[in-house]
Design a protein around this motif. Structure first.
Motif, PDB file in Angstrom:
ATOM      1  N   UNK A 129       0.854  -1.185   0.000  1.00  0.00           N
ATOM      2  CA  UNK A 129       0.000   0.000   0.000  1.00  0.00           C
ATOM      3  C   UNK A 129       0.891   1.236   0.000  1.00  0.00           C
ATOM      4  N   UNK A 130       0.635   2.141  -0.917  1.00  0.00           N
ATOM      5  CA  UNK A 130       1.470   3.332  -1.082  1.00  0.00           C
ATOM      6  C   UNK A 130       0.625   4.594  -0.993  1.00  0.00           C
ATOM      7  N   UNK A 131       1.236   5.665  -0.535  1.00  0.00           N
ATOM      8  CA  UNK A 131       0.583   6.965  -0.480  1.00  0.00           C
ATOM      9  C   UNK A 131       1.459   7.990  -1.188  1.00  0.00           C
ATOM     10  N   UNK A 132       0.829   8.946  -1.829  1.00  0.00           N
ATOM     11  CA  UNK A 132       1.593   9.978  -2.512  1.00  0.00           C
ATOM     12  C   UNK A 132       0.697  11.117  -2.927  1.00  0.00           C
ATOM     13  N   UNK A 133       1.130  11.833  -3.964  1.00  0.00           N
ATOM     14  CA  UNK A 133       0.373  12.967  -4.481  1.00  0.00           C
ATOM     15  C   UNK A 133       0.333  12.909  -6.003  1.00  0.00           C
ATOM     16  N   UNK A 184      -3.086  10.794  -2.993  1.00  0.00           N
ATOM     17  CA  UNK A 184      -3.223   9.604  -3.833  1.00  0.00           C
ATOM     18  C   UNK A 184      -2.886   8.380  -2.998  1.00  0.00           C
ATOM     19  N   UNK A 185      -3.669   7.335  -3.157  1.00  0.00           N
ATOM     20  CA  UNK A 185      -3.331   6.054  -2.548  1.00  0.00           C
ATOM     21  C   UNK A 185      -3.283   5.000  -3.654  1.00  0.00           C
ATOM     22  N   UNK A 186      -2.397   4.047  -3.487  1.00  0.00           N
ATOM     23  CA  UNK A 186      -2.231   3.022  -4.512  1.00  0.00           C
ATOM     24  C   UNK A 186      -1.908   1.691  -3.857  1.00  0.00           C
ATOM     25  N   UNK A 187      -2.294   0.634  -4.527  1.00  0.00           N
ATOM     26  CA  UNK A 187      -1.924  -0.726  -4.132  1.00  0.00           C
ATOM     27  C   UNK A 187      -1.264  -1.380  -5.340  1.00  0.00           C
ATOM     28  N   UNK A 188      -0.078  -1.974  -5.123  1.00  0.00           N
ATOM     29  CA  UNK A 188       0.669  -2.550  -6.239  1.00  0.00           C
ATOM     30  C   UNK A 188       1.188  -3.932  -5.882  1.00  0.00           C
ATOM     31  N   UNK A 197      -1.554  -3.010 -10.586  1.00  0.00           N
ATOM     32  CA  UNK A 197      -1.704  -1.979  -9.557  1.00  0.00           C
ATOM     33  C   UNK A 197      -3.030  -1.269  -9.751  1.00  0.00           C
ATOM     34  N   UNK A 198      -3.468  -0.588  -8.700  1.00  0.00           N
ATOM     35  CA  UNK A 198      -4.578   0.359  -8.865  1.00  0.00           C
ATOM     36  C   UNK A 198      -4.309   1.570  -7.981  1.00  0.00           C
ATOM     37  N   UNK A 199      -4.802   2.720  -8.416  1.00  0.00           N
ATOM     38  CA  UNK A 199      -4.604   3.944  -7.633  1.00  0.00           C
ATOM     39  C   UNK A 199      -5.878   4.773  -7.647  1.00  0.00           C
TER      40      UNK A 199
END
Length: 352
Positions: free
Chosen positions: A222-226, A233-237, A298-300
């Protein structure tokens, strides 16, 4: 063992491939096989180059080829992208279309590990490069699915930087196989001084096997960013995420789902979050049936939209399934975009 490739390949003068070429190559191979067998038996590498280089270049001028000892056959014809992600699917389709191996020839789309690698000696710029004298400084960064390699050989001080690196890359391919180098090796340096705590090159396969054992099961991160505009922005890869694991999946399927229920940051909540989870479960069920043809990468989610990235074999039906699934989406106008993306450029930030 001699390496040939891009600098020797003929093309049409503008860098463009000379047509598809794969079917034509294998037709040519059957016709040229008696001559090729004779050249191999005679130990005539120059003759092999004259015959093979134009045929491989007709598939794509960027491909690299070599004739090496085979695993089960006497010889292996290797036609590889040599790390060029754009060409990797083409090399694998070339190998997939190959005739069955026989006692004399087998075919590979990447350099294979050589069990006798440490017995090999190569002439490099007039100096003897023996793999049993190669020393490696190995470092596994914390929580990283790769090992960084600093290579040293006594002749490296006599070689220019490009030649040192080319020799190091070839040695790593012989030790691990080209695909495992792409999977598990991170930063590579070719040093003129022996690294502290260096070990013999023979230890590299065991280090990589130990590292790889921690990723036997499917994992996600699980990732967080902008976004570029500064929105959360949140993403799962998939983790690790590597195109080399799916070399024929060069079709990118981007599924865009706008959602109605979101928090102040634009991220999904409530009914929308439940609907997104339900959609992805149904998508995963479809992809499970297509596991030899597609993979969810992945999805974001950001600014009221979730984008799901799927990579697939374009000869399969993954894109059709995606278009069928979005019909049931009720929150805004969904979209499926299908493009060719052999380098997985759309998910570069997630590639590990």
């Amino acid at each position: 063992m001699r390496l040939f490739g891009r600098k020797d390949a003929d093309d049409d003068g503008d860098g463009e491939p000379l047509g598809d070429g794969i079917a034509e190559f294998w037709t040519w191979w059957q016709e040229a096989r008696p001559r090729l067998d004779s050249l191999v038996a005679a130990g005539d590498p120059a003759g092999l180059e004259d015959l093979l280089a134009p045929a491989v270049a007709a598939v794509d001028p960027g491909l690299v080829w070599e004739v090496a000892p085979g695993r089960n056959a006497a010889h292996a014809l290797v036609v590889t992208s040599a790390g060029d992600a754009e060409l990797r699917p083409l090399a694998h389709r070339w190998a997939k279309s190959a005739p069955d191996s026989d006692l004399l020839w087998e075919f590979h789309p990447s350099r294979q590990a050589n069990s006798q690698a440490l017995e090999l000696t190569l002439d490099v710029g007039g100096y003897e490069f023996a793999l049993d004298k190669l020393m490696l400084g190995l470092r596994v960064p914390r929580d990283a699915p790769r090992v960084d390699v600093a290579a040293y050989h006594p002749i490296f001080g006599e070689l220019d930087e490009d030649t040192r690196m080319e020799t190091t890359l070839l040695a790593l391919d012989w030790l691990l196989g080209e695909d495992d180098v792409a999977r598990w090796v991170g930063e590579i340096t070719a040093a003129t001084f022996e690294p502290i705590d260096a070990v013999a090159a023979a230890h590299l396969p065991a280090v990589v096997a130990d590292l790889a054992s921690g990723f036997d099961e499917e994992q996600w991160v699980l990732l967080e960013g902008q976004t570029a505009g500064g929105a959360p922005l949140i993403a799962t890869a998939r983790y690790p995420l590597r195109p080399v694991d799916h070399p024929l999946f060069d079709q990118h399927i981007a599924i865009a789902l706008p959602y109605a229920h979101r928090d102040e940051a634009g991220l999904p909540i409530g009914e929308s979050l439940a609907a997104l989870r339900d959609f992805e479960e149904r998508l995963a069920a479809r992809l499970l049936k297509l596991r030899d043809d597609a993979v969810l990468a992945a999805h974001l989610s950001a600014e009221g939209q979730r984008v799901i990235h799927v990579y697939a074999d374009p000869t399969g039906d993954a894109a059709i399934h995606a278009k069928e699934l979005i019909v049931s989406w009720e929150e805004g106008e969904p979209r499926v975009d299908v493009t060719s993306d052999p380098a997985w450029a759309a998910v570069v930030p997630f590639i590990t």
